[in-house]
Design an enzyme around this catalytic site. Structure first.
Site, PDB file in Angstrom:
ATOM      1  CB  CYS A  43       6.361  -4.739   9.188  1.00 57.66           C
ATOM      2  SG  CYS A  43       7.708  -3.895  10.059  1.00 57.66           S
ATOM      3  CD  GLU A  59      -2.916  -1.044   2.372  1.00 58.65           C
ATOM      4  OE1 GLU A  59      -3.939  -1.704   2.301  1.00 58.65           O
ATOM      5  OE2 GLU A  59      -2.627  -0.369   3.379  1.00 58.65           O
ATOM      6  CB  CYS A  97       3.091   7.695   2.877  1.00 62.66           C
ATOM      7  SG  CYS A  97       3.418   6.505   4.177  1.00 62.66           S
ATOM      8  CG  ASN A 125      -3.946   7.729  13.043  1.00 66.31           C
ATOM      9  OD1 ASN A 125      -4.705   8.667  13.201  1.00 66.31           O
ATOM     10  ND2 ASN A 125      -2.781   7.842  12.433  1.00 66.31           N
ATOM     11  CB  CYS A 165       0.247   7.748  10.561  1.00 72.36           C
ATOM     12  SG  CYS A 165       1.951   7.479  10.785  1.00 72.36           S
ATOM     13  CB  CYS A 215       5.484  -1.643  16.650  1.00 72.51           C
ATOM     14  SG  CYS A 215       7.175  -1.257  16.166  1.00 72.51           S
ATOM     15  CG  LEU A 247      12.684   7.727  21.061  1.00 75.93           C
ATOM     16  CD1 LEU A 247      13.839   6.794  20.708  1.00 75.93           C
ATOM     17  CD2 LEU A 247      13.227   9.069  21.528  1.00 75.93           C
ATOM     18  CG  HIS A 248       6.832   5.391  18.735  1.00 78.77           C
ATOM     19  ND1 HIS A 248       6.737   6.608  18.113  1.00 78.77           N
ATOM     20  CD2 HIS A 248       6.716   4.450  17.753  1.00 78.77           C
ATOM     21  CE1 HIS A 248       6.569   6.406  16.806  1.00 78.77           C
ATOM     22  NE2 HIS A 248       6.553   5.130  16.564  1.00 78.77           N
ATOM     23  CB  SER A 271       9.987   6.649   9.127  1.00 76.53           C
ATOM     24  OG  SER A 271       9.592   6.405  10.460  1.00 76.53           O
ATOM     25  CB  CYS A 289       2.306  -0.960  14.030  1.00 77.88           C
ATOM     26  SG  CYS A 289       2.434  -0.765  12.243  1.00 77.88           S
ATOM     27  N   GLY A 341       6.448  -1.788   6.449  1.00 76.25           N
ATOM     28  CA  GLY A 341       7.796  -2.351   6.486  1.00 76.25           C
ATOM     29  C   GLY A 341       8.824  -1.466   7.145  1.00 76.25           C
ATOM     30  CD  GLU A 342      13.011  -0.196  10.045  1.00 80.70           C
ATOM     31  OE1 GLU A 342      12.082   0.301  10.697  1.00 80.70           O
ATOM     32  OE2 GLU A 342      13.977   0.477   9.620  1.00 80.70           O
TER      33      GLU A 342
HETATM   34  N1  SAH Z   1       9.217   0.829  10.202  1.00 81.95           N
HETATM   35  C1  SAH Z   1       9.331   2.251  10.087  1.00 81.95           C
HETATM   36  C2  SAH Z   1       8.291   2.840   9.172  1.00 81.95           C
HETATM   37  C3  SAH Z   1       6.879   2.542   9.649  1.00 81.95           C
HETATM   38  S1  SAH Z   1       5.886   3.677   9.719  1.00 81.95           S
HETATM   39  C4  SAH Z   1       9.277   2.885  11.449  1.00 81.95           C
HETATM   40  O1  SAH Z   1       9.061   2.167  12.410  1.00 81.95           O
HETATM   41  O2  SAH Z   1       9.476   4.077  11.565  1.00 81.95           O
HETATM   42  C5  SAH Z   1       5.343   5.018  10.119  1.00 81.95           C
HETATM   43  C6  SAH Z   1       5.098   5.500  11.529  1.00 81.95           C
HETATM   44  O3  SAH Z   1       3.758   5.187  11.928  1.00 81.95           O
HETATM   45  C7  SAH Z   1       6.011   4.896  12.578  1.00 81.95           C
HETATM   46  O4  SAH Z   1       6.485   5.934  13.393  1.00 81.95           O
HETATM   47  C8  SAH Z   1       5.050   4.012  13.326  1.00 81.95           C
HETATM   48  O5  SAH Z   1       5.490   3.739  14.625  1.00 81.95           O
HETATM   49  C9  SAH Z   1       3.776   4.806  13.283  1.00 81.95           C
HETATM   50  N2  SAH Z   1       2.531   4.105  13.639  1.00 81.95           N
HETATM   51  C10 SAH Z   1       2.279   2.787  13.611  1.00 81.95           C
HETATM   52  N3  SAH Z   1       1.014   2.543  13.982  1.00 81.95           N
HETATM   53  C11 SAH Z   1       0.443   3.735  14.278  1.00 81.95           C
HETATM   54  C12 SAH Z   1      -0.853   4.129  14.695  1.00 81.95           C
HETATM   55  N4  SAH Z   1      -1.823   3.266  14.871  1.00 81.95           N
HETATM   56  N5  SAH Z   1      -1.075   5.455  14.854  1.00 81.95           N
HETATM   57  C13 SAH Z   1      -0.103   6.349  14.621  1.00 81.95           C
HETATM   58  N6  SAH Z   1       1.120   6.031  14.198  1.00 81.95           N
HETATM   59  C14 SAH Z   1       1.412   4.741  14.040  1.00 81.95           C
END
Ligand code: SAH
Length: 343
Positions: free
Chosen positions: A115, A93, A108, A291, A334, A119, A216-217, A192, A122, A162-163
């Site tokens: 992936c 996608e 995007c 989200n 996202c 996480c 980072l989160h 990212s 996600c 994906g990463e």
């Molecule tokens: N693997 C990469 C790219 C993934 S995506 C990474 O981890 O950065 C894009 C972003 O969306 C990442 O920061 C991911 O943690 C975040 N993300 C995943 N699920 C989400 C959600 N439900 N709401 C908001 N952001 C989310």
């Protein structure tokens, strides 16, 4: 099945070689190249300045893309989600969106089918990992979006499924092609990552000039390991020091991404601890409001929590943006990409 030569993703040199191998003049390659990358031509017949016989040859021996648009959804806010079908029946996608009133059009894109990072918050993680996308498949997402909409993508973010850093060579190749062939500036490209330390070091070695965003989160190792399994392997403190070295080597600020989740990582103490953790890291902060959909394990934070969190980081000297939610009604927001279609 006789394999056709896939055009989109190829360099001028590769197209020249193909033409020469097929008794065609090398000079035609440049025409094809321009139609592919500057005009996003929809089919071979539209390459009107080629002779009929050349077009016939191309139709027999080549294909524009190895992937195709399977489905397209348009959100109330104009965000578009594209579902691509790959040659092996898998899906990927991408999302096209417009931010504020500037003439920017951001795509995007995905780098993997599914992936492997797992996480907990996600949607893509739920799919598990299937495979890496190849360079052509990454490039063709942008090509098909442009061909379908007739619009030029100005900014590219590797924030789909994906990463990216686990598909390193195809990531680097595709960025090169986006820069050289699609004329997208390095500074308009963002990658990212969830924090694969050896690969961040490799980027630093390459003197990477696009933007690196780090998911980072969490404000510390303990909280991060609870929601991101990758933190068990690559520890928080080591990640921050790796990023510091990265900013010194490249001279580029990184973007710290932080998904705010209610009662998980959105308290005032979390904000203070985060501010301290990244105080000496040359960085901007991008707060992402979680989200949620029916299946989400977490909840989005209150407006008040978001504003306080932002304020505390700003008070520490950081530039902070809040990522607007786009395309929520079509699951394009996202972290919601999950390719509901299965083989
Ligand atoms: N693997 C990469 C790219 C993934 S995506 C990474 O981890 O950065 C894009 C972003 O969306 C990442 O920061 C991911 O943690 C975040 N993300 C995943 N699920 C989400 C959600 N439900 N709401 C908001 N952001 C989310």
């Amino acid at each position: 099945m006789s394999e056709k030569f896939i055009l989109v993703g190829k360099s001028l040199k590769e197209i020249e070689e193909f033409m020469l191998n097929n008794e065609q003049s090398k000079f035609r390659a440049k025409q094809i190249y321009n139609w592919l990358y500057l005009k996003s031509v929809k089919d071979i017949d539209s390459i009107t300045d080629l002779s009929l016989s050349t077009r016939e040859l191309l139709k027999q021996k080549t294909e524009l893309c190895s992937i195709s648009i399977k489905e397209k959804q348009i959100s109330k806010d104009g965000t578009m989600k594209f579902l691509f079908e790959l040659k092996d029946g898998n899906f990927a996608e991408a999302v096209l969106m417009r931010f504020d009133n500037r003439a920017n059009l951001t795509a995007c894109i995905s780098t993997q089918v599914g992936c492997p990072m797992g996480c907990s918050f996600c949607a893509t993680a739920k799919l598990g990992f299937v495979r890496n996308l190849d360079t052509d498949e990454i490039i063709q997402q942008i090509f098909l979006i442009q061909a379908d909409t007739g619009l030029k993508v100005t900014n590219i973010v590797y924030m789909g499924q994906g990463e990216p850093l686990l598909n390193f060579d195809n990531l680097i190749n595709s960025i090169k092609i986006f820069r050289e062939q699609f004329q997208v500036g390095a500074r308009r490209i963002t990658v990212s990552t969830c924090g694969i330390i050896p690969q961040i070091n490799k980027l630093a070695e390459l003197d990477f000039q696009s933007t690196l965003a780090i998911s980072l989160h969490a404000p510390n190792q303990e909280k991060r390991a609870e929601i991101m399994p990758v933190a068990k392997k690559y520890k928080f403190d080591e990640l921050i020091s790796t990023l510091k070295k990265y900013t010194e080597k490249t001279g580029r600020r990184v973007t710290v991404e932080y998904v705010l989740m209610k009662d998980v990582n959105d308290s005032i103490n979390d904000a203070k601890e985060l501010a301290l953790s990244i105080l000496k890291l040359k960085s901007n902060v991008n707060l992402i409001v979680y989200n949620q959909n029916e299946k989400s394990p977490y909840k989005k934070p209150t407006k008040e929590a978001i504003q306080k969190f932002k304020y505390i980081l700003e008070a520490s000297g950081k530039k902070v943006t809040i990522r607007l939610e786009r395309g929520a009604d079509i699951d394009a927001a996202c972290g919601q990409l999950s390719s509901k279609m299965k083989k």
